[in-house]
Scaffold this motif. Structure first.
Motif, PDB file in Angstrom:
ATOM      1  N   GLU A  47      -0.092   9.606  -3.188  1.00  0.00           N
ATOM      2  CA  GLU A  47      -1.155   8.955  -3.423  1.00  0.00           C
ATOM      3  C   GLU A  47      -2.157   9.626  -4.647  1.00  0.00           C
ATOM      4  OE1 GLU A  47      -3.565   8.835   0.158  1.00  0.00           O
ATOM      5  OE2 GLU A  47      -2.055   7.479   1.232  1.00  0.00           O
ATOM      6  N   ASN A  76      -3.489   0.998  -3.886  1.00  0.00           N
ATOM      7  CA  ASN A  76      -3.310   1.791  -2.307  1.00  0.00           C
ATOM      8  C   ASN A  76      -4.440   0.979  -1.509  1.00  0.00           C
ATOM      9  OD1 ASN A  76      -3.417   2.937   0.039  1.00  0.00           O
ATOM     10  ND2 ASN A  76      -3.887   5.075  -0.868  1.00  0.00           N
ATOM     11  N   PRO A  77      -4.214   0.142  -0.630  1.00  0.00           N
ATOM     12  CA  PRO A  77      -5.068  -0.774   0.284  1.00  0.00           C
ATOM     13  C   PRO A  77      -5.921   0.146   1.168  1.00  0.00           C
ATOM     14  CG  PRO A  77      -3.067  -0.726   1.288  1.00  0.00           C
ATOM     15  CD  PRO A  77      -2.702  -0.158  -0.140  1.00  0.00           C
ATOM     16  N   ARG A  78      -5.485   1.519   1.458  1.00  0.00           N
ATOM     17  CA  ARG A  78      -6.539   2.269   2.164  1.00  0.00           C
ATOM     18  C   ARG A  78      -7.496   3.216   1.255  1.00  0.00           C
ATOM     19  NH1 ARG A  78      -1.308   2.366   3.550  1.00  0.00           N
ATOM     20  NH2 ARG A  78      -1.152   4.666   2.695  1.00  0.00           N
ATOM     21  N   ALA A  79      -7.526   2.743  -0.040  1.00  0.00           N
ATOM     22  CA  ALA A  79      -8.385   3.836  -0.920  1.00  0.00           C
ATOM     23  C   ALA A  79      -8.914   3.000  -1.899  1.00  0.00           C
ATOM     24  CB  ALA A  79      -7.554   4.969  -1.327  1.00  0.00           C
TER      25      ALA A  79
END
Length: 244
Positions: A47, A76-79
């Motif tokens: 990442e 990144n769908p989480r960031a």
């Protein structure tokens, strides 16, 4: 394990291709594309907190392109990207926030879109490009953790996140003590040739020479394209950025 446990980068002061960049709408789509197109599953990556992206990697190195590798990268769908100097989120690198490009990736799938060249002195190479009237962007320090330790590098990124000359003019990178490809296992892939096609071929050649990248194959063409010929378990495969 400490960063010193990572395999060292091979000493090489010659500017040369470092890696190919394949953009994907999602990393899952990128991995599926890789298996379908090249016949090999991508290896692990990591990442990038600065830009809210993540990747997976594959070794491409050989005699012609030592330490070369393929990067499949996606948002990144989480960031989210970290804040820049103006306090606003950074634009993602490689034009990854360009809506037209994102729509192309969603509709047509992952695509070769850019390449990165490693140089021994990124500040000097950037200054030489500036003397040619080319703003390659700021030199940023970045890093990411791996299971074997910390990777560190300096890389040119424009505030707008843009590629230059339709992706044919590379982003520049200067690695720290280690290089990621030094620890990648062989996977049956090898980069055999890189061709850059562009309507402003002479301008592109001059820019590459200013960065010390001699011998790169540049061809005049009405439409820009990066073409990479790879040896794969399925035979010879040519990736192209045409249409991106």
């Amino acid at each position: 394990m400490s960063a010193a446990s990572l395999p060292p980068a091979q000493p090489d002061a010659t500017p040369r291709l470092d890696h190919l960049v394949v953009l994907a709408d999602t990393l899952e789509a990128g991995a599926a594309w890789c298996e379908a197109t090249l016949g090999v599953a991508p290896g692990p990556g990591g990442e990038h907190p600065l830009f809210g992206t993540h990747n997976r990697l594959l070794a491409l190195g050989g005699e012609a392109f030592p330490l070369a590798y393929l990067e499949i990268i996606a948002p990144n769908p989480r960031a989210e990207p970290a804040a820049g100097a103006n306090g606003k989120p950074r634009r993602r690198w490689f034009d990854m926030d360009d809506e037209a490009l994102r729509a192309t990736l969603r509709t047509h799938g992952p695509r070769l879109a850019h390449w990165v060249a490693r140089v021994p002195d990124v500040e000097l190479a950037t200054t030489r490009l500036a003397a040619q009237g080319i703003d390659r962007g700021d030199v940023l320090r970045a890093s990411r953790m791996t299971p074997a330790g910390l990777l560190e590098w300096q890389i040119t990124v424009r505030p707008d996140g843009g590629r230059l000359m339709d992706g044919c003019l590379p982003t520049l990178i200067e690695w720290g003590a280690v290089h990621p490809a030094a620890g990648m296992p062989p996977c049956g892939l090898a980069l055999q040739a890189l061709t850059l096609r562009h309507p402003r071929a002479e301008t592109l050649r001059a820019a590459l020479a200013a960065a010390g990248l001699e011998g790169v194959h540049v061809v005049p063409a009405p439409e820009p394209a990066i073409e990479a010929r790879l040896a794969t378990p399925r035979g010879s495969v040519t990736l192209s950025s045409a249409g991106v």
